[in-house]
Design a protein around this motif. Structure first.
Motif, PDB file in Angstrom:
ATOM      1  N   SER A  35       3.774  -0.809  -5.299  1.00 13.15           N
ATOM      2  CA  SER A  35       2.358  -1.143  -5.364  1.00 13.15           C
ATOM      3  C   SER A  35       1.777  -1.050  -3.966  1.00 13.15           C
ATOM      4  O   SER A  35       2.520  -1.007  -2.979  1.00 13.15           O
ATOM      5  N   GLY A  36       0.442  -1.024  -3.893  1.00 12.55           N
ATOM      6  CA  GLY A  36      -0.219  -1.096  -2.598  1.00 12.55           C
ATOM      7  C   GLY A  36      -0.884   0.170  -2.108  1.00 12.55           C
ATOM      8  O   GLY A  36      -1.530   0.150  -1.060  1.00 12.55           O
ATOM      9  N   GLY A  37      -0.751   1.265  -2.825  1.00 11.49           N
ATOM     10  CA  GLY A  37      -1.419   2.477  -2.382  1.00 11.49           C
ATOM     11  C   GLY A  37      -2.920   2.395  -2.597  1.00 11.49           C
ATOM     12  O   GLY A  37      -3.439   1.433  -3.153  1.00 11.49           O
ATOM     13  N   GLY A  38      -3.617   3.431  -2.126  1.00  9.08           N
ATOM     14  CA  GLY A  38      -5.053   3.458  -2.319  1.00  9.08           C
ATOM     15  C   GLY A  38      -5.735   4.476  -1.441  1.00  9.08           C
ATOM     16  O   GLY A  38      -5.073   5.289  -0.776  1.00  9.08           O
ATOM     17  N   LEU A  39      -7.055   4.425  -1.454  1.00  9.44           N
ATOM     18  CA  LEU A  39      -7.895   5.316  -0.649  1.00  9.44           C
ATOM     19  C   LEU A  39      -8.488   4.515   0.496  1.00  9.44           C
ATOM     20  O   LEU A  39      -9.166   3.501   0.258  1.00  9.44           O
TER      21      LEU A  39
END
Length: 120
Positions: A7-11
């Protein structure tokens, strides 16, 4: 059955920070060598950072001084703190575990991947 959940990805914008997490179930986490890999579009998957059972960390040169890998054995979780991100860090990030077996063999497992996109 061993499972790795990331978890923890993003833009984010260039210069920002993200922290990835990977929680492992189905194994004795403290005995696992853990790592983070990444794969950019049309590129091979490459290692970013690893951490040994004793907590020794290694990094690919391009992230040294910006990324930090840590582990919390009580939570069965490995983290990748990513600071000062740039567009070259855009990739799918995969958690990786090397798990020893009772027979002296070593098995590898992968998480499903989490997308990190850095806009410039």
């Amino acid at each position: 059955q061993v499972q790795l959940v990331e978890s923890g990805g993003g833009l984010v914008q260039a210069g920002s920070s993200l922290r990835l997490s990977c929680t492992v179930s189905g194994s004795t986490f403290s005995r696992n060598t853990m790592g983070w890999y990444r794969q950019a579009p049309e590129q091979p998957r490459v290692v970013v950072a690893t951490i040994s059972t004793g907590g020794t960390a290694t990094y690919v040169d391009s992230v040294k001084g910006r990324f930090t890998i840590t582990r919390d054995n009580a939570k069965n979780t490995v983290y990748l703190q990513m600071d000062n991100l740039n567009s070259d860090d855009t990739a799918i990030y995969y958690c990786h575990a090397k798990i020893p077996s009772a027979m002296g063999l070593e098995f590898t497992y992968w998480g499903q991947g989490t997308q990190v996109t850095v806009s410039s």
